[in-house]
Scaffold this motif. Structure first.
Motif, PDB file in Angstrom:
ATOM      1  N   GLY A  85       2.639  16.821  -5.281  1.00  0.00           N
ATOM      2  CA  GLY A  85       3.339  18.003  -4.808  1.00  0.00           C
ATOM      3  C   GLY A  85       2.466  19.245  -4.746  1.00  0.00           C
ATOM      4  O   GLY A  85       2.755  20.177  -4.022  1.00  0.00           O
ATOM      5  N   THR A 114      17.824  19.559   9.133  1.00  0.00           N
ATOM      6  CA  THR A 114      16.848  18.489   9.334  1.00  0.00           C
ATOM      7  C   THR A 114      17.339  17.181   8.719  1.00  0.00           C
ATOM      8  O   THR A 114      17.914  17.175   7.634  1.00  0.00           O
ATOM      9  N   ASN A 130       3.542  21.466  11.083  1.00  0.00           N
ATOM     10  CA  ASN A 130       3.816  21.133   9.685  1.00  0.00           C
ATOM     11  C   ASN A 130       3.663  19.651   9.363  1.00  0.00           C
ATOM     12  O   ASN A 130       3.291  19.287   8.258  1.00  0.00           O
ATOM     13  N   LEU A 131       3.997  18.804  10.320  1.00  0.00           N
ATOM     14  CA  LEU A 131       3.959  17.375  10.015  1.00  0.00           C
ATOM     15  C   LEU A 131       2.743  16.678  10.613  1.00  0.00           C
ATOM     16  O   LEU A 131       2.564  15.484  10.454  1.00  0.00           O
ATOM     17  N   ASP A 135      19.550  17.851   5.459  1.00  0.00           N
ATOM     18  CA  ASP A 135      19.846  19.176   4.912  1.00  0.00           C
ATOM     19  C   ASP A 135      20.324  20.087   6.026  1.00  0.00           C
ATOM     20  O   ASP A 135      20.107  19.805   7.208  1.00  0.00           O
ATOM     21  N   GLY A 137       0.606  19.975  -0.960  1.00  0.00           N
ATOM     22  CA  GLY A 137       1.240  20.112   0.342  1.00  0.00           C
ATOM     23  C   GLY A 137       1.176  18.858   1.182  1.00  0.00           C
ATOM     24  O   GLY A 137       0.991  18.904   2.390  1.00  0.00           O
ATOM     25  N   VAL A 138       1.258  17.710   0.550  1.00  0.00           N
ATOM     26  CA  VAL A 138       1.264  16.464   1.309  1.00  0.00           C
ATOM     27  C   VAL A 138       2.504  15.661   0.964  1.00  0.00           C
ATOM     28  O   VAL A 138       2.581  14.475   1.243  1.00  0.00           O
ATOM     29  N   GLY A 139       3.478  16.318   0.339  1.00  0.00           N
ATOM     30  CA  GLY A 139       4.670  15.633  -0.143  1.00  0.00           C
ATOM     31  C   GLY A 139       5.366  14.816   0.925  1.00  0.00           C
ATOM     32  O   GLY A 139       5.782  13.684   0.674  1.00  0.00           O
ATOM     33  N   PHE A 140       5.457  15.359   2.097  1.00  0.00           N
ATOM     34  CA  PHE A 140       6.174  14.686   3.171  1.00  0.00           C
ATOM     35  C   PHE A 140       5.626  13.284   3.437  1.00  0.00           C
ATOM     36  O   PHE A 140       6.358  12.333   3.681  1.00  0.00           O
ATOM     37  N   TYR A 141       4.301  13.167   3.353  1.00  0.00           N
ATOM     38  CA  TYR A 141       3.670  11.883   3.685  1.00  0.00           C
ATOM     39  C   TYR A 141       3.956  10.789   2.684  1.00  0.00           C
ATOM     40  O   TYR A 141       3.730   9.617   2.958  1.00  0.00           O
ATOM     41  N   ASN A 181      11.589  19.441  -0.243  1.00  0.00           N
ATOM     42  CA  ASN A 181      11.406  20.049   1.080  1.00  0.00           C
ATOM     43  C   ASN A 181      12.740  20.537   1.645  1.00  0.00           C
ATOM     44  O   ASN A 181      12.815  21.608   2.235  1.00  0.00           O
ATOM     45  N   ALA A 182      13.785  19.728   1.445  1.00  0.00           N
ATOM     46  CA  ALA A 182      15.109  20.114   1.948  1.00  0.00           C
ATOM     47  C   ALA A 182      15.565  21.387   1.240  1.00  0.00           C
ATOM     48  O   ALA A 182      16.061  22.326   1.867  1.00  0.00           O
ATOM     49  N   ARG A 241      14.755  29.025   2.413  1.00  0.00           N
ATOM     50  CA  ARG A 241      14.234  29.876   3.503  1.00  0.00           C
ATOM     51  C   ARG A 241      15.363  30.394   4.379  1.00  0.00           C
ATOM     52  O   ARG A 241      15.389  31.563   4.739  1.00  0.00           O
ATOM     53  N   GLY A 297      15.525  24.137   9.355  1.00  0.00           N
ATOM     54  CA  GLY A 297      15.150  23.333  10.514  1.00  0.00           C
ATOM     55  C   GLY A 297      13.767  23.702  11.019  1.00  0.00           C
ATOM     56  O   GLY A 297      13.138  24.633  10.510  1.00  0.00           O
ATOM     57  N   MET A 298      13.294  22.924  12.001  1.00  0.00           N
ATOM     58  CA  MET A 298      11.965  23.210  12.567  1.00  0.00           C
ATOM     59  C   MET A 298      12.025  23.153  14.092  1.00  0.00           C
ATOM     60  O   MET A 298      12.728  22.314  14.655  1.00  0.00           O
TER      61      MET A 298
HETATM   62  P1  ADP Z   1       4.712  21.232   1.403  1.00  0.00           P
HETATM   63  O1  ADP Z   1       6.177  21.063   1.259  1.00  0.00           O
HETATM   64  O2  ADP Z   1       3.993  21.157   0.101  1.00  0.00           O
HETATM   65  O3  ADP Z   1       4.295  22.417   2.221  1.00  0.00           O
HETATM   66  P2  ADP Z   1       4.969  18.817   2.921  1.00  0.00           P
HETATM   67  O4  ADP Z   1       3.975  17.854   3.489  1.00  0.00           O
HETATM   68  O5  ADP Z   1       5.948  18.224   2.001  1.00  0.00           O
HETATM   69  O6  ADP Z   1       4.151  19.953   2.244  1.00  0.00           O
HETATM   70  O7  ADP Z   1       5.719  19.491   4.120  1.00  0.00           O
HETATM   71  C1  ADP Z   1       5.020  20.128   5.151  1.00  0.00           C
HETATM   72  C2  ADP Z   1       5.842  21.215   5.809  1.00  0.00           C
HETATM   73  O8  ADP Z   1       6.845  20.643   6.651  1.00  0.00           O
HETATM   74  C3  ADP Z   1       6.633  22.081   4.860  1.00  0.00           C
HETATM   75  O9  ADP Z   1       5.858  23.128   4.329  1.00  0.00           O
HETATM   76  C4  ADP Z   1       7.748  22.616   5.780  1.00  0.00           C
HETATM   77  O10 ADP Z   1       7.264  23.718   6.525  1.00  0.00           O
HETATM   78  C5  ADP Z   1       7.978  21.468   6.715  1.00  0.00           C
HETATM   79  N1  ADP Z   1       9.141  20.686   6.271  1.00  0.00           N
HETATM   80  C6  ADP Z   1       9.139  19.546   5.584  1.00  0.00           C
HETATM   81  N2  ADP Z   1      10.408  19.106   5.361  1.00  0.00           N
HETATM   82  C7  ADP Z   1      11.243  20.009   5.918  1.00  0.00           C
HETATM   83  C8  ADP Z   1      12.675  20.138   6.014  1.00  0.00           C
HETATM   84  N3  ADP Z   1      13.505  19.252   5.469  1.00  0.00           N
HETATM   85  N4  ADP Z   1      13.163  21.209   6.691  1.00  0.00           N
HETATM   86  C9  ADP Z   1      12.323  22.140   7.246  1.00  0.00           C
HETATM   87  N5  ADP Z   1      10.985  22.068   7.171  1.00  0.00           N
HETATM   88  C10 ADP Z   1      10.431  21.028   6.521  1.00  0.00           C
END
Ligand code: ADP
Length: 626
Positions: free
Chosen positions: A121, A173, A92-93, A79, A124-128, A37-38, A44, A83-84
């Motif tokens: 991966g 972020t 996104n989260l 990273d 699109g749930v990697g963050f969780y 994600n970073a 981007r 940013g968001m």
């Molecule tokens: P995916 O990466 O597959 O889209 P994730 O659940 O991992 O799904 O992340 C969801 C969204 O959150 C990402 O698509 C991105 O838009 C945002 N995101 C996650 N981590 C970061 C980050 N480090 N910096 C900016 N945006 C992020």
């Protein structure tokens, strides 16, 4: 902004639970997901910075820092990417497209046996995955560009998250994980180094490690190699490195079936590193499946999933393309009709097709594996890629009457095995192998010792027009038009036999034609049958039966086209019916027999009788009487 609490959308909670509880066996992958994600966020920023200077006004040295703070039980991944904003964090989260969620839950349920974390991966749930190791996750982010405010997102993964203002001076972020009890391994340098090497070695930005809550120095050694493998010559790269890179870009836990490096020189120059997977990922057949290659222009990552670089029918190919002939500030829209892109695409297509042809020749077992997984997709090329028709004809495989164990045969092998007397290639389109093997249409052809191709893929009905001939041999359908077999002598004997039958059974054919006039256009005697009493064939230029079924399934209107009922003059049943007609052509039971005959013909080709209840009643009556 004052602190506000939000409730996760219902499906997210389900995913969270699944991630936390079902994926526990391989919790280490959270690091890969957060680093990816970073890296995406930096990609981007770098890309947007090409056209909007305010995005990169701080002239950033792109980097990803991992900071361990054992005393505070916190691991941070920082990273300086895009940013968001508050809104983006919320979106996104806090939300996942429900289809993605559903696919993911289904995948978990069905694929118990596979290495589930490898799939994560793709959805699109990697963050969780962070919640596998963290009891609380805090995200602090400042979006690049003017007039942005830093925001903090916090959740314990229990159904709610909070958003509030935060302090952060540099864009980017930070994900801070308050690690759960027993997760101390993730504070160790060696463990983090090992994981970065294992999962994130090919990330294009330096990943550095800092201890005791302190950021690593900018000149500290990076844990990853950042090697652009596609730029190195094939002889310098080990197979393990290719495999590792493939895993990195594809999330596929199996090694690739074939690596295809390309270094094109001359008219256009580009480098590519492509992979043919071993088997189809479950995502390949999903609607909205993302596919395509990653595009780099002079080392800058332009985007993933560039479907413009590959024809649709090669969508299983994964990899990267790096070109210096494209402008840096490209957009997808601009690339749509770019001459360089078209040339790259045609070059890649040619290379993949020739690689497959080589594999077919030199490693037939591998090719079989390939075709089992992707043959259905490859065949679409026959419909769409006119230019490569000949190459594709060489690559497609079919089941056949003679191939044992449901194996495959190529057109080349078929032709090579043809007895001298056989002049044409015979095929039958059918819904499944079982039906095809027992179809009345193949009886006589089999008796001649000729093989028959069984076209059982739904796409076969579409591509057959393009397959009209192979090496000068016509492809002839067995359920259509007239059929003539054998030597000239045999042909004329057969013809005479059919003409004699037409005379002998004239009264019967008249009765059947009258009784079935709503369903069939003609009754005639068949050159194809030995055991069965009858079958249905389409007129020479008609649509085939599977195509008809498919159109109906897609709710498309199918023009009513009547087929021809062919009778076997040597069959006892036909003889018996002829006697009945001779005795009393007006016998009402003849209507029942006619319907039964037609029902049989339909069943023989895998279709239901027109009126199944009536058919059953007639059979019952017959059995009772018998
Ligand atoms: P995916 O990466 O597959 O889209 P994730 O659940 O991992 O799904 O992340 C969801 C969204 O959150 C990402 O698509 C991105 O838009 C945002 N995101 C996650 N981590 C970061 C980050 N480090 N910096 C900016 N945006 C992020």
């Amino acid at each position: 902004m004052s602190k506000k609490n939000h409730v996760f959308k219902a499906e997210i909670q389900q995913v969270l639970d699944l991630v936390i509880h079902s994926l526990y066996s391989k919790k280490e992958i959270f690091l890969r997901e957060l680093i990816s994600n970073a890296s995406d966020a930096i990609d981007r920023a770098q890309y947007l910075g090409l056209t909007d200077k305010s995005v990169t006004a701080d002239a950033p040295q792109w980097k990803i820092d991992i900071i361990a703070d054992k005393d505070n039980k916190t691991l941070m991944i920082c990273d300086n990417g895009m940013g968001m904003s508050e809104e983006e964090m919320d979106k996104n989260l806090g939300v996942i497209a429900s289809s993605g969620t559903k696919a993911f839950t289904e995948a978990l349920k069905q694929k118990q046996e596979v290495n589930v974390p490898e799939l994560i991966g793709q959805f699109g749930v990697g963050f969780y995955s962070a919640f596998m190791v963290a009891e609380e996750v805090t995200v602090i982010s400042l979006k690049r560009g003017e007039g942005q405010k830093a925001v903090r997102w916090t959740s314990t993964g229990n159904g709610t998250y909070s958003l509030e203002d935060a302090a952060r001076d540099k864009p980017g972020t930070t994900i801070a994980l308050k690690l759960r009890e027993g997760m101390d391994e993730f504070f160790d340098t060696w463990r983090i180094r090992e994981l970065v090497k294992k999962y994130s070695n090919f990330i294009a930005y330096p990943i550095r490690f800092g201890e005791k809550g302190e950021a690593p120095k900018d000149d500290a050694e990076a844990l990853n190699t950042m090697k652009a493998l596609w730029k190195r010559s094939k002889s310098d790269v080990k197979q393990e490195e290719y495999d590792e890179f493939y895993t990195h870009i594809s999330h596929d836990h199996q090694a690739p079936l074939k690596v295809v490096p390309i270094a094109a020189e001359g008219q256009i120059e580009f480098k590519a590193l492509l992979f043919i997977p071993k088997s189809a990922g479950m995502d390949l057949f999903m609607p909205n499946n993302k596919h395509g290659l990653s595009l780099y222009v002079r080392n800058v990552f332009i985007g993933a999933d560039f479907d413009l670089l590959l024809p649709e029918y090669l969508r299983f190919v994964k990899g990267v393309v790096d070109s210096s002939d494209l402008p840096l500030n490209v957009s997808r829209e601009m690339l749509q009709d770019d001459a360089v892109i078209r040339k790259i695409k045609s070059n890649i297509t040619g290379k993949i097709l020739s690689t497959l042809a080589e594999m077919q020749k030199d490693a037939p077992a591998d090719y079989n594996t390939f075709f089992t997984g992707f043959g259905r997709i490859l065949k679409e090329g026959l419909h769409f890629d006119y230019e490569n028709t000949d190459k594709l004809k060489g690559l497609v495989l079919f089941h056949s009457a003679k191939r044992e164990n449901n194996g495959f045969i190529s057109l080349k092998e078929y032709v090579a095995a043809m007895p001298e007397a056989q002049k044409e290639i015979y095929y039958l389109i059918s819904d499944d192998l079982q039906t095809a093997k027992q179809s009345p249409h193949i009886e006589v052809v089999s008796q001649y010792g000729y093989d028959i191709l069984f076209l059982t893929d739904p796409v076969d009905a579409y591509i057959i027009d393009r397959l009209s001939d192979y090496e000068g041999k016509k492809l002839v359908p067995l359920d259509k038009g007239h059929l003539e077999l054998g030597s000239d002598e045999e042909k004329s004997v057969a013809k005479r036999k059919l003409e004699d039958a037409a005379t002998e059974f004239k009264a019967l054919t008249e009765v059947l034609k009258e009784q079935l006039k709503e369903e069939i256009s003609e009754v005639r005697f068949s050159p194809r049958l030995t055991d069965s009493a009858c079958c249905l064939v389409a007129p020479e230029h008609a649509m085939n039966a599977s195509m008809e079924r498919m159109m109906r399934a897609m709710n498309q209107e199918v023009p009513k086209q009547l087929r021809i009922l062919e009778l076997n003059p040597s069959h006892e049943l036909i003889k018996k019916m002829n006697t009945m007609v001779a005795a009393n052509g007006a016998d009402p039971v003849l209507k029942d027999y006619a319907d039964l005959l037609l029902g049989q013909a339909l069943l023989g080709e895998g279709n239901p009788p027109k009126d199944p209840q009536r058919f059953t009643r007639l059979v019952t009556n017959l059995m009772t009487r018998g």
